[in-house]
Design a protein around this motif. Structure first.
Motif, PDB file in Angstrom:
ATOM      1  N   GLY B 463       0.781  -1.226   0.000  1.00 55.79           N
ATOM      2  CA  GLY B 463       0.000   0.000   0.000  1.00 55.79           C
ATOM      3  C   GLY B 463       0.807   1.267   0.000  1.00 55.79           C
ATOM      4  N   ALA B 464       2.129   1.183   0.054  1.00 54.36           N
ATOM      5  CA  ALA B 464       2.919   2.407   0.121  1.00 54.36           C
ATOM      6  C   ALA B 464       3.054   3.035  -1.258  1.00 54.36           C
ATOM      7  CB  ALA B 464       4.294   2.107   0.689  1.00 54.36           C
ATOM      8  N   GLN B 465       3.185   4.318  -1.283  1.00 54.47           N
ATOM      9  CA  GLN B 465       3.382   5.039  -2.530  1.00 54.47           C
ATOM     10  C   GLN B 465       4.692   5.795  -2.407  1.00 54.47           C
ATOM     11  OE1 GLN B 465      -0.088   7.419  -2.760  1.00 54.47           O
ATOM     12  NE2 GLN B 465      -1.406   5.712  -3.333  1.00 54.47           N
ATOM     13  N   VAL B 466       5.650   5.435  -3.224  1.00 51.66           N
ATOM     14  CA  VAL B 466       6.951   6.084  -3.134  1.00 51.66           C
ATOM     15  C   VAL B 466       7.353   6.590  -4.500  1.00 51.66           C
ATOM     16  CG1 VAL B 466       7.730   4.729  -1.186  1.00 51.66           C
ATOM     17  CG2 VAL B 466       8.117   3.897  -3.499  1.00 51.66           C
ATOM     18  N   GLY B 467       8.271   7.524  -4.506  1.00 46.67           N
ATOM     19  CA  GLY B 467       8.694   8.116  -5.762  1.00 46.67           C
ATOM     20  C   GLY B 467       9.720   7.260  -6.473  1.00 46.67           C
ATOM     21  N   ALA B 468       9.990   7.650  -7.700  1.00 49.47           N
ATOM     22  CA  ALA B 468      10.907   6.871  -8.534  1.00 49.47           C
ATOM     23  C   ALA B 468      12.304   6.820  -7.930  1.00 49.47           C
ATOM     24  CB  ALA B 468      10.943   7.475  -9.928  1.00 49.47           C
ATOM     25  N   GLY B 469      12.741   7.912  -7.347  1.00 44.92           N
ATOM     26  CA  GLY B 469      14.084   7.942  -6.786  1.00 44.92           C
ATOM     27  C   GLY B 469      14.263   6.922  -5.681  1.00 44.92           C
ATOM     28  N   TYR B 660      11.529   8.812 -16.424  1.00 48.48           N
ATOM     29  CA  TYR B 660      12.977   8.604 -16.538  1.00 48.48           C
ATOM     30  C   TYR B 660      13.547   8.376 -15.136  1.00 48.48           C
ATOM     31  CZ  TYR B 660      13.024   9.875 -21.468  1.00 48.48           C
ATOM     32  OH  TYR B 660      12.823   9.867 -22.829  1.00 48.48           O
ATOM     33  N   ILE B 661      14.145   7.221 -14.943  1.00 48.97           N
ATOM     34  CA  ILE B 661      14.649   6.843 -13.625  1.00 48.97           C
ATOM     35  C   ILE B 661      16.178   6.729 -13.672  1.00 48.97           C
ATOM     36  CG2 ILE B 661      14.603   5.047 -11.853  1.00 48.97           C
ATOM     37  CD1 ILE B 661      11.748   4.437 -12.769  1.00 48.97           C
ATOM     38  N   TYR B 662      16.819   7.382 -12.739  1.00 46.83           N
ATOM     39  CA  TYR B 662      18.284   7.418 -12.696  1.00 46.83           C
ATOM     40  C   TYR B 662      18.787   6.657 -11.472  1.00 46.83           C
ATOM     41  CZ  TYR B 662      17.558  11.237 -15.997  1.00 46.83           C
ATOM     42  OH  TYR B 662      17.167  11.977 -17.075  1.00 46.83           O
ATOM     43  N   ASP B 663      20.005   6.111 -11.573  1.00 45.93           N
ATOM     44  CA  ASP B 663      20.585   5.498 -10.384  1.00 45.93           C
ATOM     45  C   ASP B 663      21.299   6.569  -9.561  1.00 45.93           C
ATOM     46  OD1 ASP B 663      23.031   5.997 -11.529  1.00 45.93           O
ATOM     47  OD2 ASP B 663      23.465   3.923 -12.042  1.00 45.93           O
ATOM     48  N   LYS B 664      21.916   6.124  -8.469  1.00 50.29           N
ATOM     49  CA  LYS B 664      22.481   7.124  -7.559  1.00 50.29           C
ATOM     50  C   LYS B 664      23.692   7.828  -8.156  1.00 50.29           C
ATOM     51  CE  LYS B 664      24.442   3.213  -5.062  1.00 50.29           C
ATOM     52  NZ  LYS B 664      24.311   2.432  -3.827  1.00 50.29           N
ATOM     53  N   ILE B 669      18.624   4.659 -16.094  1.00 46.83           N
ATOM     54  CA  ILE B 669      18.578   3.196 -16.118  1.00 46.83           C
ATOM     55  C   ILE B 669      17.213   2.643 -16.515  1.00 46.83           C
ATOM     56  CG2 ILE B 669      20.422   2.839 -14.433  1.00 46.83           C
ATOM     57  CD1 ILE B 669      18.206   2.446 -12.344  1.00 46.83           C
ATOM     58  N   ASP B 670      16.199   3.463 -16.558  1.00 49.81           N
ATOM     59  CA  ASP B 670      14.872   2.908 -16.820  1.00 49.81           C
ATOM     60  C   ASP B 670      13.961   3.969 -17.428  1.00 49.81           C
ATOM     61  OD1 ASP B 670      13.299   0.730 -16.836  1.00 49.81           O
ATOM     62  OD2 ASP B 670      12.972   0.601 -14.675  1.00 49.81           O
ATOM     63  N   ARG B 671      13.117   3.529 -18.373  1.00 49.60           N
ATOM     64  CA  ARG B 671      12.117   4.425 -18.965  1.00 49.60           C
ATOM     65  C   ARG B 671      10.761   3.726 -19.017  1.00 49.60           C
ATOM     66  NH1 ARG B 671      12.221   5.039 -24.044  1.00 49.60           N
ATOM     67  NH2 ARG B 671      11.149   7.010 -24.267  1.00 49.60           N
ATOM     68  N   PRO B 672      10.206   3.334 -17.887  1.00 51.35           N
ATOM     69  CA  PRO B 672       8.940   2.594 -17.929  1.00 51.35           C
ATOM     70  C   PRO B 672       7.806   3.453 -18.486  1.00 51.35           C
ATOM     71  CG  PRO B 672       9.434   3.286 -15.696  1.00 51.35           C
ATOM     72  CD  PRO B 672      10.637   3.620 -16.521  1.00 51.35           C
ATOM     73  N   ALA B 673       6.879   2.795 -19.169  1.00 52.66           N
ATOM     74  CA  ALA B 673       5.734   3.499 -19.762  1.00 52.66           C
ATOM     75  C   ALA B 673       4.521   3.375 -18.853  1.00 52.66           C
ATOM     76  CB  ALA B 673       5.423   2.923 -21.133  1.00 52.66           C
ATOM     77  N   ARG B 674       3.646   4.345 -18.932  1.00 51.44           N
ATOM     78  CA  ARG B 674       2.407   4.317 -18.139  1.00 51.44           C
ATOM     79  C   ARG B 674       1.356   5.199 -18.801  1.00 51.44           C
ATOM     80  NH1 ARG B 674       2.033   9.271 -15.704  1.00 51.44           N
ATOM     81  NH2 ARG B 674       3.978  10.322 -15.137  1.00 51.44           N
ATOM     82  N   GLU B 675       0.132   5.179 -18.230  1.00 50.80           N
ATOM     83  CA  GLU B 675      -0.954   6.052 -18.676  1.00 50.80           C
ATOM     84  C   GLU B 675      -0.681   7.499 -18.245  1.00 50.80           C
ATOM     85  OE1 GLU B 675      -3.690   5.713 -20.350  1.00 50.80           O
ATOM     86  OE2 GLU B 675      -4.405   3.643 -20.243  1.00 50.80           O
TER      87      GLU B 675
END
Lengths: 78, 688
Positions: B463-469, B660-664, B669-675
């Motif tokens: 149930g947690a909602q966290v950001g991409a970072g 757009y998701i970046y590592d530390k 490292i990631d470009r997941p697609a969504r609505e």
């Protein structure tokens, strides 16, 4: 004109999708991660797992992206 | 949550219910021969028929079914027989033997007729139900007898009503589908909801027409079942107790109901209870919504959550599971916990946020209001972990949540600090107990490339909602451990713990706990600590973002609020007609929200900080690229499916977003697609 090396760096960096045309069909490569590249040629579709596959797999009418590059370079859009 | 009937003890009880003992007498003392005859009778019971009916209806209500059916039927031009429709659709099939053209059957007119017919029947049934209810209230006993049915125990009435309403729902669904599925998706959802409501209303009708003895048998069975589901592995004898209740059901109901129907009625009763509790929460919220802002904030956080945890965790979590497993009420969620949260939000949180926001003229007060809501969202999340997901160990975490807040408050912690502390405790408890790290790694081993997604999935599961970072950091740690094994930080932590004198198991458990603490810290950093910290840079960042979001929304609402002519003028021709040269190489546009957009010939990973660029493909597709304050791209919105609709099942035309998701280290490292979200859709409606 866009070089093959530039396209390679762009896709390896998973910056954005690259669109082009080959033999009258719309083609594209959409990098979702460094191990997940969606590649299409007309209605043919494959998710490839490495940048090497993207450039060397004979996916486009039996030829690889590297092989057809001279023919598609002009149509590259990103 | 496992099905209780897979439990060995309970299986035994069910066996007793379904099969008489070999001594010729069943547990209920009924005649064995009669029971055996019933069991081998090929004629379907009413409950079996009802089950078939629901299964048929479920299939018929599937959008995919409609799409496939229509395509197939139109392609084959095969004749479709009216009398093959499932029963209870509110149309007369008797005597209809002639086949009809599928186009005719699926014509809007057909559904209009179906709707009209079903509406009339439903209204008639509603009137009958009203008369019956009034009669019952006035005279204390039912005198209602539906014509043409053998009404005796209320169940026929209930099923009948459900059938009529199902017919209505189907008609509405068909009407929604034919003019264009995409455009009418909302109507389709409403139709599904109508079906769920119809079933619920019918079941309520059926339940309250049972005798007190029958009702009590179901209620006692539900209690025993909930206890067995919640504590079955921890307390002996609960399975046996449940078995006894099942036997009692058999004695009370005989062959009239099977266990599925009993479970449905138990669910009905639970939802009724839920409605009562929701009302209590509403009243409590209203009481606590009075007073000064600080009092409201404190009251709304701790005591209501504690109330929810105490009243709801045991019965209702199970009911949610049961509801999802039976699918009985489909999209009907009027009495769900989610809507109860809305009640709570409306009555308390909204009032507090309004107080903070004031007249809306002060941007920082608006931002503070946002922060408050953000923090309260964390409280919701934590509560929903326990309430929705029904993991007993997580529930214990939630129980501790209220206690921790109370303790911390007594030690002069600020409300924000208490909330953060309690939240972290709850998440750790939930994470450690529910999700041992080994499970994470087992999953990672099966699909290493998916490892980055796993922490996010797990957090979403609880149930947690966290950001991409946050997810990126967690994903890195998971990957690190997967790849490096003993050399990872996790492995080293185990070694360290063992050197400190712990056994391997203790050391591993401590390392797991430390991992989850980091996860909780990361997650809560965004949703709690960051929102409530009065000094940290995180708070400033959030406030700034909140202010910008608020400003954007205000601008957006201004656009929406303008007269049609002005609105048209503002957006007309965008992007082509509103291009104004900014330099020799750059052209600027504006999106529907009025935000400046830079036209580019190529999408780049970096850009002007805080900017949006637009790339138009040769064949017309448009990409909009969003850059953060650090100049890195964080999002791309594409208004089409790249000519691959099956691979881009988003929106109306395949429009989608890549995050757009970046590592530390700052590597993409990631470009997941969504609505697209509603806000994103609004901002970019000029290209959608």
């Amino acid at each position: 004109m866009t070089t093959l090396e530039e396209v390679y760096a762009y896709l390896e960096g998973i910056v954005s999708h690259v669109l082009f045309e080959y033999k009258g069909k719309d083609c594209g490569i959409d990098p979702l991660s460094r191990k997940e590249y969606d590649v299409w040629y007309g209605q043919k579709w494959e998710t490839m797992t490495s940048i090497e596959d993207v450039f060397h797999k004979p996916f486009f009418d039996g030829k690889s992206l590297t092989e057809i590059y001279p023919e598609i370079a002009e149509s590259i859009g990103w | 949550m496992p099905n209780p009937f897979k439990n060995r003890e309970i299986d035994w009880a069910v066996e007793q219910y379904r099969r008489p003992e070999k001594n010729g007498k069943s547990q209920t003392g009924r005649n064995d021969r009669a029971d055996a005859g019933s069991a081998s009778n090929p004629t379907k019971t009413s409950a079996q028929k009802e089950q078939m009916y629901w299964e048929q209806l479920d299939r018929l209500l599937s959008p995919k079914f409609f799409e496939q059916f229509l395509e197939k039927e139109r392609g084959s031009r095969r004749q479709y027989r009216v009398d093959t429709l499932p029963p209870g659709l509110g149309i007369k099939t008797q005597g209809v033997s002639a086949a009809v053209d599928p186009e005719q059957l699926l014509s809007p007119k057909f559904f209009e007729q179906l709707l009209e017919n079903a509406t009339a029947k439903r209204n008639q049934k509603k009137q009958e139900l009203w008369d019956y209810t009034r009669d019952f209230a006035l005279h204390g006993s039912p005198s209602y007898q539906p014509q043409g049915t053998s009404f005796g125990n209320g169940v026929v009435f209930g099923e009948d009503l459900a059938a009529q309403n199902a017919g209505l729902a189907l008609a509405e669904l068909g009407r929604a589908f034919l003019p264009g599925f995409q455009e009418k998706r909302r109507e389709l959802r409403d139709a599904r909801k109508a079906l769920g409501q119809a079933a619920y209303a019918a079941d309520m009708s059926a339940f309250f027409q049972l005798t007190p003895k029958e009702q009590n048998a179901i209620i006692d069975y539900k209690t025993a079942r909930d206890n067995a589901m919640m504590l079955g592995g921890q307390q002996p004898g609960l399975g046996e107790a449940l078995g006894q209740e099942v036997i009692r059901l058999h004695e009370v109901f005989g062959d009239r109901y099977d266990m599925k129907r009993i479970d449905e009625l138990a669910e009905t009763w639970g939802r009724y209870q839920n409605a009562q509790i929701t009302e209590e929460i509403r009243e409590m919220g209203q009481r606590q919504g009075q007073g000064d802002t600080a009092t409201k904030a404190l009251a709304s956080g701790a005591s209501i959550l504690t109330k929810m945890a105490g009243d709801w965790t045991a019965p209702l979590g199970h009911l949610m599971d049961l509801a999802s497993s039976t699918g009985r009420y489909g999209g009907f969620d009027e009495n769900s916990l989610g809507s109860a949260f809305d009640v709570y939000t409306d009555s308390v949180r909204g009032a507090v946020a309004e107080d903070i926001r004031g007249d809306g003229q002060n941007g920082w007060r608006n931002a503070a209001s946002y922060l408050y809501q953000n923090g309260m969202s964390a409280a919701d999340i934590l509560a929903s972990i326990g309430l929705y997901k029904n993991y007993s160990n997580i529930v214990s975490g939630i129980g501790a949540f209220g206690d921790t807040i109370t303790d911390a408050s007594a030690k002069d912690a600020s409300y924000g600090e208490a909330l953060a502390l309690a939240g972290a405790d709850a998440l750790i408890t939930a994470g450690v107990n529910k999700l041992p790290f080994d499970a994470l790694l087992d999953t990672a081993s099966g699909a290493p490339k998916k490892a980055l997604e796993i922490p996010g999935d797990i957090l979403r599961q609880i149930g947690a909602q966290v950001g991409a970072g946050t997810l990126t950091n967690l994903g890195n740690e998971a990957l690190e451990r997967y790849i490096l094994q003993e050399d990872s930080a996790y492995g080293q932590e185990i070694d360290f713990n063992m050197r400190e004198g712990m056994s391997y198991e203790e050391a591993k458990q401590a390392a797991d706990k430390a991992f989850w603490k980091r996860m909780a810290d990361n997650a809560l950093n965004r949703v709690v600590t960051g929102a409530f910290s009065s000094t940290g840079a995180m708070a400033y960042s959030y406030a700034n973002k909140a202010y910008n979001d608020w400003r954007d929304r205000a601008e957006l609402s201004e656009i929406e609020g303008q007269p049609a002519e002005e609105d048209a003028e503002l957006t007309q021709g965008l992007p082509e007609n509103d291009i104004s040269p900014k330099s020799d190489e750059t052209l600027t546009l504006k999106n529907a929200a009025g935000h400046e957009i830079i036209k580019v010939e190529k999408t780049d990973i970096t850009g002007e900080p805080g900017s949006i660029t637009q790339y138009v493909a040769r064949k017309g597709g448009i990409d909009r690229n969003y850059y953060g304050d650090d100049g890195r791209q964080y999002k791309q919105i594409t208004n089409n499916d790249h000519g691959q609709p099956k691979k881009h099942p988003y929106g109306k035309h395949g429009e989608h977003v890549h995050d757009y998701i970046y590592d530390k280290t700052g590597k993409l490292i990631d470009r997941p697609a969504r609505e697209l979200t509603d806000l994103e859709r609004k901002e970019n409606e000029d290209i959608l």
